[in-house]
Design an enzyme around this catalytic site. Structure first.
Site, mmCIF file in Angstrom:
data_model
loop_
_atom_site.group_PDB
_atom_site.id
_atom_site.type_symbol
_atom_site.label_atom_id
_atom_site.label_comp_id
_atom_site.label_asym_id
_atom_site.label_seq_id
_atom_site.Cartn_x
_atom_site.Cartn_y
_atom_site.Cartn_z
ATOM 1 N N LYS A 125 0.947 -1.013 0.559
ATOM 2 C CA LYS A 125 -0.057 -0.026 0.157
ATOM 3 C C LYS A 125 0.793 1.268 -0.311
ATOM 4 O O LYS A 125 1.707 1.187 1.341
ATOM 5 C CB LYS A 125 -0.781 -0.380 1.494
ATOM 6 C CG LYS A 125 -2.119 1.204 1.215
ATOM 7 C CD LYS A 125 -2.879 1.345 1.987
ATOM 8 C CE LYS A 125 -3.490 2.858 2.463
ATOM 9 N NZ LYS A 125 -3.889 3.320 3.619
ATOM 10 N N GLY A 131 -11.331 8.142 6.206
ATOM 11 C CA GLY A 131 -12.344 9.553 6.368
ATOM 12 C C GLY A 131 -13.654 8.494 6.581
ATOM 13 O O GLY A 131 -14.298 9.252 6.930
#
Lengths: 255, 369, 66
Positions: free
Chosen positions: A95, A183
């Site tokens: 990632k 988020g």
């Protein structure tokens, strides 16, 4: 089934391993979330506590490890971390996070694109974390990213899919899986992303810092599944086009 | 990247023929459409709901393109052709007087159009590389590009490298029509020449995009095969091109065969109603695709469609090589249905509340030119 | 002689190889990656890789992260 590179996943919820109160809670919460892929970070060994090793508390047969490059501020640092991750974890999955601004931790698009291109050429399976920018998403796809991971909202803000319009375009255009990351503060946010057609979501903090992380892990699992099911079932009339509908148009000129 | 392929038409007949009016209404109420929704919009049920389709298409077109219609004119540079295609006036075995214009003659044609106000020229030729090849087109583009906002071509398929050469010379877009996506029909009407290879032709739009052209135009000849199935196959093609070539602007043209004098009788003739449904369905399916209506269609129809979906019209067209300088020349590829000149077409576009646009890009901004 | 291990100075005997150091730190080799002067040391070299004077060693492993 979700396919990334040559691997398939039943669960569309990716977990994180940061910020849990204890390894025991982490293990139980990840189990409840049903996640099959989890992220880990790289740090110096604490020489005062040599047994503090996350790999010894997590089941490598149960979880696919996705090392991140958290902390990298440019492509060069990210590539160094990527090579370390490959060496320690024996995995070429990554990632990619390049976050030069410590205040917002927003990803640097230029460095992320550069690093993705170089890492793909070096044999990495790269899942880049990115701002919800549709063109950047296409450019990352062009250089060989295995997924794109747009942020739903600035990290840590728990605002949900604030970038909805842009993520809709990203999903519409993508040829690789779209994973909404950052988020997502509540299961409803995850469900929302999945209803929009995201292929998966990545949730760490919202589960780790919940009053009951195990229950929250399960709640996210259910939300992700519900959102995906709704997407596949085909959502009905949306407000936008219903409002845009106008009276029928006369076609009297046709012969 | 695996090449685009078209499923056998039998595989999607159910998708096209089972939807009901309720299904059509549901699709019209949705923002984002699946390819299966295109089948619903092409269904017989939707044929009974054209005013509703037109309403939706008009809203989408207005939102995406505003109240504008782009204008272009074709310049036929050669009627030589090495292919035998049973439907075409330029077919190799047709005994017509063939002409290929010299570069000077083409420039005369283009200057006439520039003086009339055209900024976008479509260069058209039969498929005869020995008469009109890459060198010819590149030289023409270099000579004329400063005077036009866009020069696009509709000629024989070329290699990626050749398209790149033309792009660098100033050609901005390429139209290449599959003619029919139905393999059996394709083989039956394309008797010989390079064009007889269905799969070869199907790969051409991808090559154009790969070469960096700003625009690729696709389409099929209406009248050769079942238009609903053709429309669905075209939708698949459009979707595939979008996924793989996100930098490329896509347009669709609708060459509809009209009964020609003594020539080819289209086996599955289509009327304005069918054309309308196809065009509206494509707009509702793909909000961004450019939809081109040529002067094959009549004035009445073209006026009526303003604002409902099309984004680009040709005007003042002459389909015989050299026909702008010598209006009495014979040897046209097909007969024109709308004979109005540019100013008249612009006036009627304005009268319908739209702005006629002769350019939306200046090739002069392109790097390397 | 002197080396720097995860930023801290450390005294080791001359001729010390990576695997010696790891065992003296109670670290199992398969859980860490060793970087010596920004070059990764391959695990199959741990038993022959002699640490040079003033080596800057980084011992890295996975930790929790999102």
């Amino acid at each position: 089934m979700l396919k990334i590179a040559d691997k398939t996943f039943r669960s569309r919820l990716f977990g994180g391993t940061g910020k849990f109160a204890s390894s025991a809670v982490m293990n139980e919460a990840l189990d409840a979330s049903g996640s099959e892929m989890i992220t880990v970070a790289l740090r110096r060994v604490d020489l005062a506590d040599p047994d503090d090793d996350i790999m010894s508390v997590l089941d490598r047969d149960k979880y696919w490890f996705l090392p991140n490059t958290a902390g990298a501020r440019d492509a060069e640092e990210a590539i160094r971390l990527a090579n370390l991750a490959r060496a320690v974890g024996g995995t070429n999955w990554l990632k990619l996070e390049v976050t030069p601004d410590p205040r917002t931790l927003l990803p640097d698009p230029v460095e992320t694109l550069k690093a993705t291109e170089l890492l793909v050429k070096d044999g990495f399976i790269v899942l880049p974390y990115m701002n919800a920018d549709p063109i950047l998403s296409l450019r990352l796809q062009d250089v060989g990213a295995a997924t794109v991971m747009p942020l739903g909202a600035p990290i840590g803000t728990n605002q949900g899919v604030l970038m909805q319009s842009m993520i809709e375009i990203i999903i519409d255009q993508a040829q690789v899986p779209v994973v909404v990351d950052a988020g997502l503060g509540a299961p409803s946010h995850a469900a929302h992303a999945m209803e929009m057609g995201a292929d998966a979501v990545l949730v760490n903090t919202a589960i780790a810092v919940a009053g009951d992380p195990v229950a929250m892990g399960r709640a996210f699992a259910m939300a992700v599944e519900a959102g995906r099911m709704a997407y596949e079932a085909g959502l009905g009339i949306s407000g936008k086009s219903a409002a845009a509908s106008s009276p029928e148009v006369g076609l009297g000129f046709l012969q | 990247m695996s090449p685009f392929t078209v499923p056998d038409f039998s595989e999607f007949q159910a998708l096209i023929h089972t939807p009901t009016s309720t299904d059509v209404e549901a699709v019209l109420a949705r923002d984002k459409l699946h390819i299966n929704d295109l089948a619903t919009l092409l269904s017989p049920a939707a044929s009974e709901m054209l005013p509703a389709l037109a309403a939706r298409s008009a809203v989408i077109t207005g939102q995406r393109f505003g109240h504008t219609i782009q204008l272009y004119a074709p310049v036929y540079v050669s009627s030589f052709c090495a292919n035998k295609c049973v439907y075409c006036g330029f077919s190799a075995e047709n005994k017509i007087e063939r002409r290929v214009l010299t570069l000077d003659e083409v420039e005369v044609e283009m200057n006439i159009l520039a003086d009339q106000g055209f900024n976008h020229i479509l260069l058209v030729s039969g498929e005869a590389p020995a008469k009109v090849g890459v060198d010819y087109l590149a030289e023409l583009a270099r000579r004329t590009r400063a005077r036009f906002a866009a020069i696009t071509i509709e000629v024989q398929p070329l290699s990626t490298e050749e398209y790149r050469t033309l792009f660098e010379a100033g050609i901005t877009g390429v139209a290449v029509y599959q003619e029919t996506y139905d393999r059996g029909v394709y083989d039956a009407v394309h008797l010989s020449g390079n064009k007889a290879d269905y799969d070869y032709r199907l790969k051409v739009p991808a090559r154009v995009a790969e070469a960096g052209m700003r625009e690729v135009g696709i389409g099929f000849l209406m009248g050769l095969a079942d238009w609903r199935s053709e429309g669905f196959a075209l939708g698949l093609h459009l979707q595939w091109l979008r996924k793989h070539f996100w930098r490329t602007n896509l347009t669709v043209s609708f060459p509809r065969m009209r009964p020609a004098e003594g020539a080819f009788d289209p086996p599955q003739p289509t009327g304005e109603k069918e054309l309308t449904q196809l065009l509206l369905a494509l707009r509702i399916f793909d909000h961004d695709v450019g939809l081109v209506l040529s002067t094959r269609e009549e004035k009445r129809y073209r006026n009526g469609m303003i604002g409902l979906g099309p984004t680009r019209y040709s005007a003042g067209s002459c389909t015989a090589p050299g026909g702008y300088a010598n209006p009495d020349l014979a040897g046209e590829q097909f007969s024109v249905g709308d004979h109005r000149d540019l100013q008249t077409v612009c006036d009627s576009i304005r009268k319908r509340g739209h702005d006629p646009v002769c350019k939306d890009w200046d090739a002069t901004f392109q790097k390397g030119l | 002689m002197n080396i720097f291990c995860n930023g801290k100075e450390r005294q080791i005997a001359e001729g010390t190889v990576v695997s010696d150091l790891l065992s003296s730190l109670n670290l199992s080799p398969e859980t860490v990656v060793v970087e010596c002067n920004t070059m990764i040391v391959k695990p199959d070299e741990y038993s022959k890789f002699v640490l040079p004077e003033d080596a800057k060693l980084e011992l890295i492993r996975f930790v929790g992260g999102g």
